[in-house]
Scaffold this active site. Structure first.
Site, PDB file in Angstrom:
ATOM      1  N   ILE A   1     -19.065 -25.372 -13.237  1.00 60.48           N
ATOM      2  CA  ILE A   1     -20.017 -26.098 -14.100  1.00 60.48           C
ATOM      3  C   ILE A   1     -19.268 -26.915 -15.150  1.00 60.48           C
ATOM      4  CG2 ILE A   1     -21.805 -25.757 -15.881  1.00 60.48           C
ATOM      5  CD1 ILE A   1     -22.820 -23.380 -14.151  1.00 60.48           C
TER       6      ILE A   1
ATOM      7  N   PRO B   1       6.684   3.243  -8.310  1.00 61.90           N
ATOM      8  CA  PRO B   1       7.055   2.113  -7.447  1.00 61.90           C
ATOM      9  C   PRO B   1       6.577   2.291  -6.002  1.00 61.90           C
ATOM     10  CG  PRO B   1       8.864   2.655  -8.919  1.00 61.90           C
ATOM     11  CD  PRO B   1       7.794   3.682  -9.174  1.00 61.90           C
TER      12      PRO B   1
ATOM     13  N   THR C   1      -8.181  -0.435  -6.054  1.00 64.19           N
ATOM     14  CA  THR C   1      -8.525  -1.789  -5.602  1.00 64.19           C
ATOM     15  C   THR C   1      -9.860  -1.780  -4.823  1.00 64.19           C
ATOM     16  OG1 THR C   1      -7.361  -1.440  -3.541  1.00 64.19           O
ATOM     17  CG2 THR C   1      -6.068  -2.362  -5.351  1.00 64.19           C
TER      18      THR C   1
ATOM     19  N   GLU D   1      -7.405   1.103 -11.551  1.00 61.24           N
ATOM     20  CA  GLU D   1      -8.415   2.133 -11.222  1.00 61.24           C
ATOM     21  C   GLU D   1      -8.857   2.068  -9.758  1.00 61.24           C
ATOM     22  OE1 GLU D   1      -9.100   4.313 -13.479  1.00 61.24           O
ATOM     23  OE2 GLU D   1      -8.210   3.247 -15.139  1.00 61.24           O
TER      24      GLU D   1
ATOM     25  N   ALA E   1       4.011   4.488  -5.003  1.00 59.21           N
ATOM     26  CA  ALA E   1       2.707   5.176  -4.926  1.00 59.21           C
ATOM     27  C   ALA E   1       1.735   4.541  -5.905  1.00 59.21           C
ATOM     28  CB  ALA E   1       2.865   6.662  -5.236  1.00 59.21           C
TER      29      ALA E   1
ATOM     30  N   SER F   1      -2.083   2.862  -4.713  1.00 62.38           N
ATOM     31  CA  SER F   1      -3.386   3.278  -4.193  1.00 62.38           C
ATOM     32  C   SER F   1      -3.331   4.702  -3.645  1.00 62.38           C
ATOM     33  CB  SER F   1      -3.824   2.349  -3.056  1.00 62.38           C
ATOM     34  OG  SER F   1      -3.846   1.019  -3.504  1.00 62.38           O
TER      35      SER F   1
ATOM     36  N   THR G   1       0.849   5.967 -11.405  1.00 57.93           N
ATOM     37  CA  THR G   1       1.450   4.990 -10.490  1.00 57.93           C
ATOM     38  C   THR G   1       2.977   5.006 -10.541  1.00 57.93           C
ATOM     39  OG1 THR G   1      -0.501   3.630 -10.785  1.00 57.93           O
ATOM     40  CG2 THR G   1       1.422   2.537  -9.872  1.00 57.93           C
TER      41      THR G   1
HETATM   42  C1  FAD Z   1      -2.825  -4.068 -15.648  1.00 57.35           C
HETATM   43  C2  FAD Z   1      -2.676  -2.777 -14.942  1.00 57.35           C
HETATM   44  C3  FAD Z   1      -2.782  -1.589 -15.656  1.00 57.35           C
HETATM   45  C4  FAD Z   1      -2.585  -0.362 -15.010  1.00 57.35           C
HETATM   46  N1  FAD Z   1      -2.646   0.803 -15.736  1.00 57.35           N
HETATM   47  C5  FAD Z   1      -2.331   1.983 -15.127  1.00 57.35           C
HETATM   48  C6  FAD Z   1      -2.258   3.206 -15.891  1.00 57.35           C
HETATM   49  O1  FAD Z   1      -2.515   3.233 -17.093  1.00 57.35           O
HETATM   50  N2  FAD Z   1      -1.854   4.333 -15.242  1.00 57.35           N
HETATM   51  C7  FAD Z   1      -1.552   4.349 -13.907  1.00 57.35           C
HETATM   52  O2  FAD Z   1      -1.186   5.413 -13.391  1.00 57.35           O
HETATM   53  N3  FAD Z   1      -1.634   3.213 -13.153  1.00 57.35           N
HETATM   54  C8  FAD Z   1      -2.017   2.044 -13.728  1.00 57.35           C
HETATM   55  N4  FAD Z   1      -2.073   0.871 -12.979  1.00 57.35           N
HETATM   56  C9  FAD Z   1      -1.716   0.907 -11.560  1.00 57.35           C
HETATM   57  C10 FAD Z   1      -2.891   0.684 -10.631  1.00 57.35           C
HETATM   58  O3  FAD Z   1      -3.708   1.825 -10.598  1.00 57.35           O
HETATM   59  C11 FAD Z   1      -2.304   0.315  -9.257  1.00 57.35           C
HETATM   60  O4  FAD Z   1      -1.724  -0.958  -9.378  1.00 57.35           O
HETATM   61  C12 FAD Z   1      -3.360   0.295  -8.189  1.00 57.35           C
HETATM   62  O5  FAD Z   1      -3.742   1.619  -7.900  1.00 57.35           O
HETATM   63  C13 FAD Z   1      -2.870  -0.381  -6.907  1.00 57.35           C
HETATM   64  O6  FAD Z   1      -1.640   0.122  -6.521  1.00 57.35           O
HETATM   65  P1  FAD Z   1      -0.447  -0.855  -6.076  1.00 57.35           P
HETATM   66  O7  FAD Z   1      -0.385  -1.945  -7.095  1.00 57.35           O
HETATM   67  O8  FAD Z   1       0.784  -0.034  -5.864  1.00 57.35           O
HETATM   68  O9  FAD Z   1      -0.906  -1.480  -4.731  1.00 57.35           O
HETATM   69  P2  FAD Z   1      -0.780  -0.844  -3.271  1.00 57.35           P
HETATM   70  O10 FAD Z   1      -1.290   0.547  -3.272  1.00 57.35           O
HETATM   71  O11 FAD Z   1       0.610  -1.052  -2.777  1.00 57.35           O
HETATM   72  O12 FAD Z   1      -1.785  -1.732  -2.451  1.00 57.35           O
HETATM   73  C14 FAD Z   1      -1.451  -3.047  -1.992  1.00 57.35           C
HETATM   74  C15 FAD Z   1      -2.627  -3.594  -1.190  1.00 57.35           C
HETATM   75  O13 FAD Z   1      -2.924  -2.733  -0.095  1.00 57.35           O
HETATM   76  C16 FAD Z   1      -4.288  -2.321  -0.136  1.00 57.35           C
HETATM   77  N5  FAD Z   1      -4.426  -0.945   0.346  1.00 57.35           N
HETATM   78  C17 FAD Z   1      -3.736   0.133  -0.080  1.00 57.35           C
HETATM   79  N6  FAD Z   1      -4.169   1.251   0.555  1.00 57.35           N
HETATM   80  C18 FAD Z   1      -5.159   0.867   1.409  1.00 57.35           C
HETATM   81  C19 FAD Z   1      -5.987   1.540   2.357  1.00 57.35           C
HETATM   82  N7  FAD Z   1      -5.907   2.863   2.547  1.00 57.35           N
HETATM   83  N8  FAD Z   1      -6.891   0.808   3.060  1.00 57.35           N
HETATM   84  C20 FAD Z   1      -6.993  -0.534   2.879  1.00 57.35           C
HETATM   85  N9  FAD Z   1      -6.228  -1.226   1.998  1.00 57.35           N
HETATM   86  C21 FAD Z   1      -5.316  -0.542   1.291  1.00 57.35           C
HETATM   87  C22 FAD Z   1      -4.676  -2.431  -1.592  1.00 57.35           C
HETATM   88  O14 FAD Z   1      -6.071  -2.576  -1.765  1.00 57.35           O
HETATM   89  C23 FAD Z   1      -3.914  -3.657  -2.026  1.00 57.35           C
HETATM   90  O15 FAD Z   1      -4.643  -4.802  -1.695  1.00 57.35           O
HETATM   91  C24 FAD Z   1      -2.308  -0.345 -13.610  1.00 57.35           C
HETATM   92  C25 FAD Z   1      -2.226  -1.551 -12.897  1.00 57.35           C
HETATM   93  C26 FAD Z   1      -2.423  -2.747 -13.534  1.00 57.35           C
HETATM   94  C27 FAD Z   1      -2.313  -4.009 -12.738  1.00 57.35           C
END
Ligand code: FAD
Length: 396
Positions: free
Chosen positions: A349, A137, A377, A375, A139, A141, A135
């Protein structure tokens, strides 16, 4: 009840004992202070001395040539994930072991690289961690959009960019960093490289303060011309022909999603047990209020049982080398919202006794929401499942 073999049963019992004595109290303390337990906490050393709970999910198995090779046991990993998250999901994620870095090795590394990078985990004299940084800033999902660059200079690879939300990253011996040789190539440009702790230019920027699951750290890094030897490119250069790099990234998720979802089942069980004890102790026997609560408890149990079967099925497929992209997404799609409903029903409850901010359920509610994001959303899992409806390859 799911029948377990004797080693798996013994392992679950062991996790239960550690969870009761250490993980639940450590998790509550981290939630209160906002900081994960320090890496030199005696619990981590204890886990390592006992052979590392996580490394106990690896068994030697006979290869076709008769040699013994380490084989990861995802089914057993799912059982451990469920039981440890019952006690505290944050602390469960902080358990020493290769973590997501290990999943990345399994899907991309050569046997020699796996042996080299997993070697420190055989040292039980201190706790060891590894991590994976995908992940960024811009990239999350859409991992195809990563911008961290990697270029070859002589016999070294040079990385520049930034990574965020890297679980256990700051305490890891090494981190698998996903980068691109050229963002214009999209997925075909992806490469996975191991960056060892202390490599110049690989700098910790911050540890996030999270709303829940505070027992493990999530770190942000800057990579400023970080040089790693050419041998640290996982799989070697030939692996990345024909989009293998991106397939490796996706395979990493297919291994990790059922385990991640199984943690939710453990958290839901904790909420159910809590609500059950409350109803037993607080509601008059045979009263209508108790009867209504029991009906809700029955629904909660049914949801958890379904979630458990879906998670274990996806882990079982992975265990037997069967492509499980669809089932891994089902697990991640189904379990977190089901558990969210279960925790929410438990809060209903308990009423005001559940929402006080020293209450376990209030913490579980925050912990579960975090589970929903990592992993991939909910929305992203739906995209994966929908792709299968249109006949896209099962391993894509
Ligand atoms: C506690 C925690 C631990 C983590 N650990 C790791 C780790 O060890 N290594 C690592 O690499 N990452 C890690 N992550 C990152 C995590 O994988 C990302 O936060 C996650 O993939 C979502 O990315 P984003 O937060 O940038 O949200 P975004 O991708 O910006 O998404 C924002 C919203 O848009 C929606 N969205 C995005 N694309 C689509 C689509 N095509 N269709 C419909 N809806 C969409 C999403 O569902 C979400 O609701 C971690 C995150 C957390 C919170």
């Amino acid at each position: 009840m799911i029948p377990l073999d004797a080693p798996s049963r013994a392992l679950v019992e062991e996790v239960r004992a550690l969870g009761r004595q250490y993980m639940r109290p450590m998790g509550l303390e981290s939630d209160r202070t906002g900081d994960p337990p320090p890496a030199d906490h005696p619990f981590y050393l204890l886990c390592s001395r006992q052979g590392g709970l996580v490394s106990r999910t690896i068994d030697p198995e006979a290869a076709p040539d008769g040699a013994e090779v380490p084989q990861w046991q995802p089914f057993r990993a799912a059982l451990i994930a469920e039981e440890s998250a019952y006690w505290d999901r944050g602390v469960a994620l902080s358990l020493p072991g290769p973590g997501l870095g290990g999943s990345a090795l399994r899907s991309t590394a050569t046997p020699e690289q796996s042996a080299r990078f997993l070697a420190p985990f055989a040292d039980h004299g201190r706790a060891h961690w590894a991590a994976m940084a995908m992940t960024e800033p811009g990239a999350g999902s859409d991992v195809a959009r990563i911008q961290t660059r990697v270029r070859k200079e002589g016999r070294e690879w040079v990385l520049s960019g930034s990574k965020m939300f890297c679980s256990n990253g700051a305490r890891s011996d090494w981190v698998v960093v996903w980068a691109t040789v050229d963002p214009a190539l999209g997925r075909a440009g992806h490469r996975a490289l191991v960056v060892e702790a202390g490599t110049p230019g690989f700098d910790l920027l911050k540890i996030e303060h999270k709303m829940g699951s505070r027992g493990y750290e999530t770190a942000s890094f800057a990579l400023d011309d970080v040089r790693v030897p050419e041998e640290n490119l996982l799989g070697g250069e030939s692996f990345y022909e024909s989009r293998q790099g991106f397939r490796g990234a996706m395979a990493t998720f297919n291994l990790a999603r059922p385990i991640h979802a199984a943690q939710g089942v453990g958290m839901g069980r904790a909420a159910l047990d809590h609500a059950l004890a409350f109803v037993r102790d607080e509601y008059p026997a045979h009263g209508r209020r108790r009867q209504r609560a029991l009906e809700r408890l029955a629904d909660m149990r049914r949801e958890l049982h379904t979630a458990r079967l879906i998670c274990l099925h996806a882990a079982w497929l992975a265990r037997h080398g069967v492509t499980n992209a669809l089932e891994a997404s089902y697990a991640k799609l189904f379990a977190p919202p089901a558990v969210f409903r279960v925790v929410s029903a438990a809060l209903d409850i308990l009423g005001e006794a559940g929402v006080r901010n020293d209450a376990l359920l209030e913490k579980l509610y925050r912990d579960v929401k975090i589970l929903d994001i990592g992993e991939g959303t909910q929305q992203v899992q739906r995209v994966v499942v929908a792709r299968q409806l249109f006949g896209f390859p099962r391993d894509a």
